[in-house]
Scaffold this active site. Structure first.
Site, short mmCIF file in Angstrom:
data_model
loop_
_atom_site.label_atom_id
_atom_site.label_comp_id
_atom_site.label_asym_id
_atom_site.label_seq_id
_atom_site.Cartn_x
_atom_site.Cartn_y
_atom_site.Cartn_z
N CYS A 128 -4.18 -26.54 16.94
CA CYS A 128 -5.54 -27.54 17.90
C CYS A 128 -6.73 -25.92 18.17
CB CYS A 128 -5.10 -27.62 19.42
SG CYS A 128 -4.37 -26.89 20.42
N HIS A 334 -3.74 -27.28 25.59
CA HIS A 334 -4.63 -27.74 24.46
C HIS A 334 -5.87 -27.50 24.09
CE1 HIS A 334 -5.15 -30.38 20.86
NE2 HIS A 334 -5.78 -31.43 21.67
N ASN A 358 -11.50 -34.35 21.73
CA ASN A 358 -9.78 -33.78 21.18
C ASN A 358 -10.23 -33.54 20.17
OD1 ASN A 358 -7.26 -33.31 20.38
ND2 ASN A 358 -6.92 -34.73 22.95
N GLU A 667 10.65 42.91 -5.21
CA GLU A 667 9.71 41.34 -5.26
C GLU A 667 11.00 40.38 -5.07
OE1 GLU A 667 6.11 42.05 -7.91
OE2 GLU A 667 7.76 40.91 -8.63
N ARG A 711 6.60 35.06 -7.07
CA ARG A 711 7.64 36.32 -5.88
C ARG A 711 7.08 37.21 -5.53
NH1 ARG A 711 12.34 36.94 -8.71
NH2 ARG A 711 13.04 38.86 -7.97
N ASP A 804 -22.25 24.48 -0.04
CA ASP A 804 -22.61 23.31 0.75
C ASP A 804 -21.71 21.47 0.64
OD1 ASP A 804 -21.24 22.70 -1.95
OD2 ASP A 804 -23.13 21.75 -2.80
#
Length: 821
Positions: A128, A334, A358, A667, A711, A804
């Site tokens: 409603c 309502h 209504n 390494e 590495r 930029d």
């Protein structure tokens, strides 16, 4: 992508067969369908995960034209004529038959004699609130025909396709539907017109149901939702018992301005979206609907004889009575439409009147000034004509304003341009719209009752620059209205979503911080009171409030009442004069370390990636292989730092462990790095951690690797450890309970302390990526995040030669950076 469904294909399970060919057309065996495309705030992420299909969403005009060319009736694949479009909470016990209007009656019409409020009769659905808004909409033809575009009919160029337009969170969207409607015994189940062969209101309801995912999604709500979706306006709520003395004047001006109005009577329950207005569950509602339908089966004489036109009034099924009807004829719980206000002469005195409707199309007020009121005989004939008095059961009635404020409890006014209701002049307001999101663990901080997280909510700076023009007001004041609206909660009901309890607070920004767009920190809110705020936190789609504050700079903090509730919203600010409203966003940047002495900087792989600019994606030159394969290139030895007296115990420990693990070539790979780091970290008893994962160590090597070998030598490792140590201090600072984790809400400050300055979207992404389900970030994830930030900033700066803030990469460069990170 668009799909053509063959007419020979079987309908979906539970769906009735829907005609797919044009009336009296022998050609064409198909239904043209279209799909939508996704969108959202995090477009870079969403676009990455959405298949590129090369087809844009088709417009109504394109779909309509194609259906006419192929001589087929449109069938909507996104909102199919089956039970999935009806209910989601449970299966309906009876079978609806989906029919197009030409199957329901002869001579179907889209609109008969202009769309008006008597064309709307509620069916067996608790919407409603939506129908009351439609009734208001019919009072403004300009608005009505924006929602319901012209040139739609069941005769000229009919193809079973219609479209309607709704305002959706700042944009107008076009919703395309087919004209298949659910019926029972050849009668529409949901909204219908007072004329049996008029269908605009039923099709409008279907389009709105599609917008929200199903018909069931429309059960229960506030009239203001639909009012705003029809107009893009902003709504103000009035508790009638607390209404201002000039309430009638406010209502009168709203009607004159074309604003939409609805009202209701509280039924004493706490209405939510999970139940109908009286608390009736969907299962009970469905059961009553079935009984209602069974009791109102059409007799054989009600069916239209073949070949006869039918413009008789609709035989109305009385709506499910889950609202409470009072002795005076009004219904609690309502929604009613306010359709007019007048002053009438009665026995020499002026009486203020309110006209209501209504949406059931029946059940009216039976007191003074009702249709059958016995004292109408004392009202002048011309006055009766002006009030259009007629004794008909159409759901519309007059009542005195005194009776109105006695019986009704809530009034909702949807202002189309947010004109000042208090002023006799119509003033155009300026509006700014901001989109935002509460992300659990990052920016869903809850209300002021939760000071540890409140400050993390999205913040919006509001600059009130000019005072109002009001000669009767000596105060230097700016009038403005703030409206906070949560998004998509109704549509997501089927996923268990309910409306959050939302509100907002407004703080004045100190003069020394004017123009500073930094996110205000926790201490600010601990020591500064709000200048204004929403009257209450409430579980409605939108919360709005008027304010009058002096010109200055303010910050608006929208929030849910409870923290950790995730959702999207829009924040709109209307003001009489010029204002500026924008989200507080930090500039994305990283603090560059200050060099204490001249040393040769380490050159990292990410800094040198642009040397591959000449290579294409499919090239396999020796040069490219040499730069990417550690097996093809011999690494030049790096000088080891001398083991002097000044070398710390930790550095000596590192050197010894490194030598043991690295071997003669000095390494280490990712596995070996994991071993080294975890052996050292485990000696820090004050740092509770399970150590680093292999994936984290791979990311660290990618960050510190200077030659693409995969590495690290001792110098690179030493540089990495210095960074880990500095990040470790930050982690320990925020790990206040020494649990080995930090709260994800603190990540914003931790990232900032490390010299990275990000915006809100990036903080949200970090939380989504690195926090666990308890909104905590462990040490390994923390370091992993910082390694990724360091690497991405460094790579960007290497390519941003002119400074930029914009870089251009070819696909090889892009893949190198993203795959080796």
């Amino acid at each position: 992508m668009p799909t053509v469904i063959s007419a020979s294909m079987a309908p979906r399970t539970g769906a009735s067969q829907v005609p797919r060919t044009m009336p009296q057309a022998a050609q064409g065996k198909g239904t043209e369908a279209g799909v939508g495309n996704p969108g959202g705030k995090y477009s870079a992420i969403i676009s990455r995960n959405f298949p590129i299909i090369g087809v844009k969403e088709k417009t109504f005009e394109q779909l309509h034209k194609k259906c006419l060319e192929k001589k087929v009736l449109y069938l909507d694949p996104e909102f199919p004529p089956d039970e999935t479009s009806l209910f989601y909470s449970q299966k309906f016990p009876i079978q609806f038959v989906w029919k197009r209007p030409p199957e329901i009656c002869e001579n179907p019409r889209f609109i008969i004699g202009g769309a008006n409020r008597t064309d709307i009769c509620q069916g067996d659905l608790g919407d409603c609130w939506f129908l009351a808004a439609i009734a208001c909409l019919t009072l403004n033809k300009r608005l009505l025909f924006r929602v319901i575009p012209h040139d739609q009919s069941f005769t000229e160029n009919y193809a079973g396709i219609f479209h309607f337009q709704f305002w959706r969170y700042g944009d107008w969207v076009d919703v395309v539907i087919d004209d298949c409607l659910p019926t029972y015994n050849n009668q529409l189940v949901f909204t219908k017109s007072n004329h049996r062969n008029e269908f605009w209101s039923a099709l409008l309801e279907k389009a709105y149901a599609k917008l929200h995912g199903s018909y069931e999604a429309l059960k229960g709500g506030n009239t203001t939702e639909a009012m705003e979706d029809f107009t893009g306006g902003v709504t103000e709520f009035f508790e009638i018992k607390d209404a201002p003395r000039d309430m009638y004047k406010i209502m009168k001006k709203a009607i004159e301005r074309g604003s939409l109005m609805g009202c209701s009577i509280d039924d004493g329950t706490n209405m939510t979206y999970g139940t109908s207005p009286s608390g009736l569950k969907m299962g009970d509602l469905i059961a009553r609907m079935v009984r209602n339908m069974d009791e109102s089966r059409l007799r054989d004489s009600d069916l239209i004889p073949e070949g006869c036109s039918d413009d008789r009034p609709t035989r109305t099924i009385v709506p499910v009575q889950f609202e409470t009807r009072m002795a005076c004829g009004l219904v609690k719980g309502h929604a009613y439409s306010v359709t007019g206000l007048e002053e009438a002469l009665f026995k020499g005195e002026k009486v203020k009147l309110v006209r209501l409707r209504n949406p059931w199309g029946q059940v009216e007020w039976n007191g003074s000034w009702s249709d059958s009121w016995k004292d109408w005989s004392f009202v002048d004939k011309d006055e009766k004509a002006r009030l259009q008095h007629q004794v008909t059961e159409d759901g519309e009635f007059w009542m005195s304003y005194d009776d109105f404020i006695y019986h009704f409890t809530k009034l909702e006014i949807c202002n189309l341009t947010a004109d000042a209701l208090e002023s006799d002049k119509l003033q155009t307001w300026t509006v700014s719209v901001n989109e935002g999101r509460w992300v659990r663990g990052c920016s869903a901080g809850g209300c002021r009752n939760f000071p540890d997280t409140f400050w993390t909510n999205p913040q919006y700076r509001l600059k009130l620059l000019e005072e109002d023009d009001d000669p009767d007001d000596s105060e230097v004041i700016c009038s403005f209205l703030v409206a906070l609206m949560q998004k998509n909660r109704r549509k997501d009901r089927k996923l268990g979503a309910n409306l959050f309890t939302i509100g907002f607070a407004i703080y004045e920004v100190p003069k020394e911080m004017h123009g500073n767009k930094q996110h205000l920190q926790k201490d600010f809110f601990l020591y500064n009171a709000s200048k204004a705020r929403s009257r209450t936190y409430i579980n409605m789609r939108e919360v709005s409030e008027r304010f009058r504050l002096p010109p200055s700079e303010y910050v608006i903090v929208p929030s849910t009442y409870e923290p950790h509730q995730e959702g999207e919203f829009i924040l709109r600010v209307f003001s009489e004069k010029r204002n500026l409203s924008e989200e507080v966003e930090n500039t994305i940047s990283v603090d560059r370390p200050v060099r204490k002495k001249k040393t040769k900087p380490i050159i990292f792989v990410s800094d040198r990636a642009n040397s591959n600019k000449e290579l294409g994606v499919d090239q396999e030159s020796e040069e490219g292989q040499d730069k990417t394969s550690p097996d093809k290139q011999e690494k030049s030895p790096k000088p080891e730092p001398s083991n002097t007296d000044q070398e710390s115990e930790e550095q000596q420990q590192f050197r010894n462990i490194f030598r043991q693990i690295a071997g003669d070539d000095m390494e280490i790979c990712a596995d070996e790095l994991k071993n080294v780091l975890n052996r050292v970290v485990n000696k820090h008893k004050d740092l509770k951690t399970e150590g680093f994962t292999l994936e984290s160590c791979r990311s660290m090597i990618a960050l510190m690797d200077t030659d693409g070998s995969g590495r690290l030598n001792l110098q690179e490792f030493h540089h990495l450890w210095k960074k880990i140590k500095s990040w470790q201090k930050i982690f320990k600072h925020y790990d206040t309970d020494q649990s080995g984790t930090i709260n994800s809400y603190e990540m914003r400050n931790a990232v900032n302390d490390a010299g990275f300055h990000l915006n809100n979207q990036l903080y949200d992404i970090i939380t989504m990526r690195y926090a666990d389900k308890y909104m905590n970030i462990d040490f390994d994830s923390f370091i992993c995040c910082f390694v990724r930030l360091e690497g991405m900033f460094r790579a960007f700066n290497a390519f941003d030669k002119d400074g930029d803030g914009i870089i251009k990469l070819n696909v090889l460069e892009w893949l190198q950076l993203t795959m080796y990170a």
